[in-house]
Design a protein around this motif. Sequence first.
Motif, PDB file in Angstrom:
ATOM      1  N   ARG A  13       0.874  -0.848   0.425  1.00 23.54           N
ATOM      2  CA  ARG A  13      -0.079  -0.323  -0.073  1.00 23.54           C
ATOM      3  C   ARG A  13       0.952   1.136   0.006  1.00 23.54           C
ATOM      4  NH1 ARG A  13      -3.979   0.041   5.129  1.00 23.54           N
ATOM      5  NH2 ARG A  13      -2.057   0.049   5.505  1.00 23.54           N
ATOM      6  N   ASP A  34      10.464  -6.855  -3.995  1.00 25.00           N
ATOM      7  CA  ASP A  34       9.282  -7.175  -2.918  1.00 25.00           C
ATOM      8  C   ASP A  34       9.399  -8.692  -3.129  1.00 25.00           C
ATOM      9  OD1 ASP A  34       6.078  -5.236  -1.570  1.00 25.00           O
ATOM     10  OD2 ASP A  34       6.683  -7.966  -1.835  1.00 25.00           O
ATOM     11  N   ARG A  39       4.552  -8.901  -7.236  1.00 20.51           N
ATOM     12  CA  ARG A  39       4.179  -6.998  -7.328  1.00 20.51           C
ATOM     13  C   ARG A  39       5.294  -6.754  -7.621  1.00 20.51           C
ATOM     14  NH1 ARG A  39       1.811  -7.763  -1.410  1.00 20.51           N
ATOM     15  NH2 ARG A  39       0.376  -9.379  -1.995  1.00 20.51           N
ATOM     16  N   THR A  72       5.800  -3.687   9.022  1.00 17.39           N
ATOM     17  CA  THR A  72       6.948  -3.535  10.311  1.00 17.39           C
ATOM     18  C   THR A  72       7.950  -4.587  10.219  1.00 17.39           C
ATOM     19  OG1 THR A  72       4.977  -2.240  11.238  1.00 17.39           O
ATOM     20  CG2 THR A  72       6.650  -2.530  12.541  1.00 17.39           C
ATOM     21  N   TYR A 284       2.627  13.320   1.739  1.00 19.12           N
ATOM     22  CA  TYR A 284       3.599  12.049   1.267  1.00 19.12           C
ATOM     23  C   TYR A 284       4.406  12.505   0.081  1.00 19.12           C
ATOM     24  CZ  TYR A 284       0.793   8.067   3.602  1.00 19.12           C
ATOM     25  OH  TYR A 284       0.278   7.891   4.992  1.00 19.12           O
TER      26      TYR A 284
HETATM   27  N1  LIG Z   1       3.480   6.651   7.256  1.00 20.58           N
HETATM   28  C1  LIG Z   1       2.017   6.329   7.059  1.00 20.58           C
HETATM   29  O1  LIG Z   1       1.002   6.499   7.017  1.00 20.58           O
HETATM   30  C2  LIG Z   1       2.219   4.580   6.593  1.00 20.58           C
HETATM   31  C3  LIG Z   1       0.591   4.106   6.118  1.00 20.58           C
HETATM   32  C4  LIG Z   1       0.617   2.657   5.891  1.00 20.58           C
HETATM   33  C5  LIG Z   1       1.494   1.875   6.676  1.00 20.58           C
HETATM   34  N2  LIG Z   1       2.082   2.855   6.917  1.00 20.58           N
HETATM   35  C6  LIG Z   1       3.925   1.242   7.701  1.00 20.58           C
HETATM   36  O2  LIG Z   1       4.480   1.315   6.457  1.00 20.58           O
HETATM   37  C7  LIG Z   1       4.459  -0.441   6.962  1.00 20.58           C
HETATM   38  C8  LIG Z   1       3.676  -1.129   5.358  1.00 20.58           C
HETATM   39  O3  LIG Z   1       2.574  -1.789   4.906  1.00 20.58           O
HETATM   40  P1  LIG Z   1       1.210  -1.624   4.834  1.00 20.58           P
HETATM   41  O4  LIG Z   1       0.772  -1.521   4.191  1.00 20.58           O
HETATM   42  O5  LIG Z   1       2.092  -0.959   2.820  1.00 20.58           O
HETATM   43  O6  LIG Z   1       1.593  -3.274   4.157  1.00 20.58           O
HETATM   44  P2  LIG Z   1       1.923  -4.317   2.902  1.00 20.58           P
HETATM   45  O7  LIG Z   1       1.669  -5.370   3.835  1.00 20.58           O
HETATM   46  O8  LIG Z   1       0.741  -3.197   2.268  1.00 20.58           O
HETATM   47  O9  LIG Z   1       2.495  -4.361   1.500  1.00 20.58           O
HETATM   48  C9  LIG Z   1       3.930  -4.611   2.513  1.00 20.58           C
HETATM   49  C10 LIG Z   1       4.237  -5.321   1.425  1.00 20.58           C
HETATM   50  O10 LIG Z   1       5.639  -5.497   2.013  1.00 20.58           O
HETATM   51  C11 LIG Z   1       6.787  -6.842   0.841  1.00 20.58           C
HETATM   52  N3  LIG Z   1       7.340  -7.420   1.973  1.00 20.58           N
HETATM   53  C12 LIG Z   1       7.524  -7.593   2.884  1.00 20.58           C
HETATM   54  N4  LIG Z   1       8.952  -8.945   3.292  1.00 20.58           N
HETATM   55  C13 LIG Z   1       9.849  -7.600   2.628  1.00 20.58           C
HETATM   56  C14 LIG Z   1      10.924  -8.213   2.191  1.00 20.58           C
HETATM   57  N5  LIG Z   1      11.661  -8.230   3.560  1.00 20.58           N
HETATM   58  N6  LIG Z   1      11.561  -7.781   0.854  1.00 20.58           N
HETATM   59  C15 LIG Z   1      11.159  -7.085   0.456  1.00 20.58           C
HETATM   60  N7  LIG Z   1       9.451  -6.950   0.134  1.00 20.58           N
HETATM   61  C16 LIG Z   1       9.546  -7.251   1.677  1.00 20.58           C
HETATM   62  C17 LIG Z   1       5.206  -7.563   1.325  1.00 20.58           C
HETATM   63  O11 LIG Z   1       5.367  -8.776  -0.068  1.00 20.58           O
HETATM   64  C18 LIG Z   1       4.020  -6.355   0.889  1.00 20.58           C
HETATM   65  O12 LIG Z   1       4.477  -6.440  -0.768  1.00 20.58           O
HETATM   66  C19 LIG Z   1       4.233  -0.764   7.954  1.00 20.58           C
HETATM   67  O13 LIG Z   1       4.965  -1.023   9.045  1.00 20.58           O
HETATM   68  C20 LIG Z   1       3.512   0.543   7.657  1.00 20.58           C
HETATM   69  O14 LIG Z   1       3.365   0.796   9.809  1.00 20.58           O
HETATM   70  C21 LIG Z   1       2.488   3.767   7.215  1.00 20.58           C
END
Ligand SMILES: NC(=O)c1ccc[n+]([C@@H]2O[C@H](COP(=O)([O-])OP(=O)(O)OC[C@H]3O[C@@H](n4cnc5c(N)ncnc54)[C@H](O)[C@@H]3O)[C@@H](O)[C@H]2O)c1
Length: 332
Positions: A13, A34, A39, A72, A284
């Motif tokens: 996301r 990823d 993806r 995380t 962002y």
């Molecule tokens: N600052 C903000 O407003 C905000 C908003 C949303 C999410 N976040 C943070 O961003 C992070 C991701 O959230 P998200 O909602 O995008 O999660 P998500 O699950 O949509 O995406 C995470 C991605 O990371 C990939 N991934 C996992 N381990 C990996 C690795 N070792 N190497 C490469 N890719 C890997 C997964 O396959 C997935 O595609 C979280 O830590 C969340 O707290 C921050």
Amino acid sequence: MVATTIGLLGAGRIGTLHAANLRALAEVEVLIADAEPARAQQVAVDLGCSAVADAEALFARDLDGVVIATGTDQHAPLVQRAAAAGAAVFCEKPLARTTAEALAVLEVIDASGATVQVGHQRRLDPGYQEARRAYRAGELGWLHTVRAVTADQFPPAVAFLATSGGLVRDCSVHDFDILQWITGQRIMEVYARGSNNGDPAIGSVGDVDSAVTLATFADGTLATVSATRHNGAGHDVRLELHGSVGTIQVGLDASYAGRSAEPGFVYPAGQVHTTFHERFADAYAAEMAAFVALVRGSGANPCPPHEAVDAGRVADAAQASLDSAVPVRVAR
Ligand SMILES: NC(=O)c1ccc[n+]([C@@H]2O[C@H](COP(=O)([O-])OP(=O)(O)OC[C@H]3O[C@@H](n4cnc5c(N)ncnc54)[C@H](O)[C@@H]3O)[C@@H](O)[C@H]2O)c1
């Protein structure tokens, strides 16, 4: 100018959004990896940049900076890996799953001298910046009432929630950070209560869908920090600062997710925000621009890791308060 090469880990996301914002910057090359290579490949095709097979393939490249946007649980090992590679790092919040883990990462960061920016994007939002300026200029006087709100329209996937650390660590941590950033004061004690009247699946992973934290600052100022996953009206992130001299509110724009009950008074006028992407689109974009400037050695760090970890300590205390139903001092 020689292009700046940024490696991005995690095309979910928020990673997809960061990739798009990086692509929009001049002289920036973006490489994406990823855990699910398809993806990364799809996002690369959509944005017209390149994907590599996995994190190791990414670190094998000559990177100027690394953006970590994985779940995380991967932040701590990847920040340390990127710091060891000598790249500047942008890490989504939080820096690590727990404060203990974050402190170990801070030691590595300090020892390596790595530049690390953490993703508290509200610090780059024009509304929060104006609230900080007004407060610090004395235009509000002393604060008698502070209300912070973070309300998602719909919950994210339960699989995400299971690794998120819980609602106060995942969402309210943004409010804890911005309140400390605006006031320049630390939150010393928190009392948090939660409820779970929405999707039972959230309770099944040990989380709550709504929470309110009463935060007490060093000078005794009180703030309420509320969060929910089920705000059907839209994505609502706001802050009210009411002072002895003036009041200012962040987030009361034309897309505010609510309506006035007053007869004949039409507010808001626009389409409501439905996601954090829309609500913080400008922040962002500014956050990635700030990171690239930092990589190039021409900007200040908008969110140093020690400050982000301190907000995490407040979130830990709020989670402990949720679990115990008593007020908890913030451990420092
Ligand atoms: N600052 C903000 O407003 C905000 C908003 C949303 C999410 N976040 C943070 O961003 C992070 C991701 O959230 P998200 O909602 O995008 O999660 P998500 O699950 O949509 O995406 C995470 C991605 O990371 C990939 N991934 C996992 N381990 C990996 C690795 N070792 N190497 C490469 N890719 C890997 C997964 O396959 C997935 O595609 C979280 O830590 C969340 O707290 C921050």
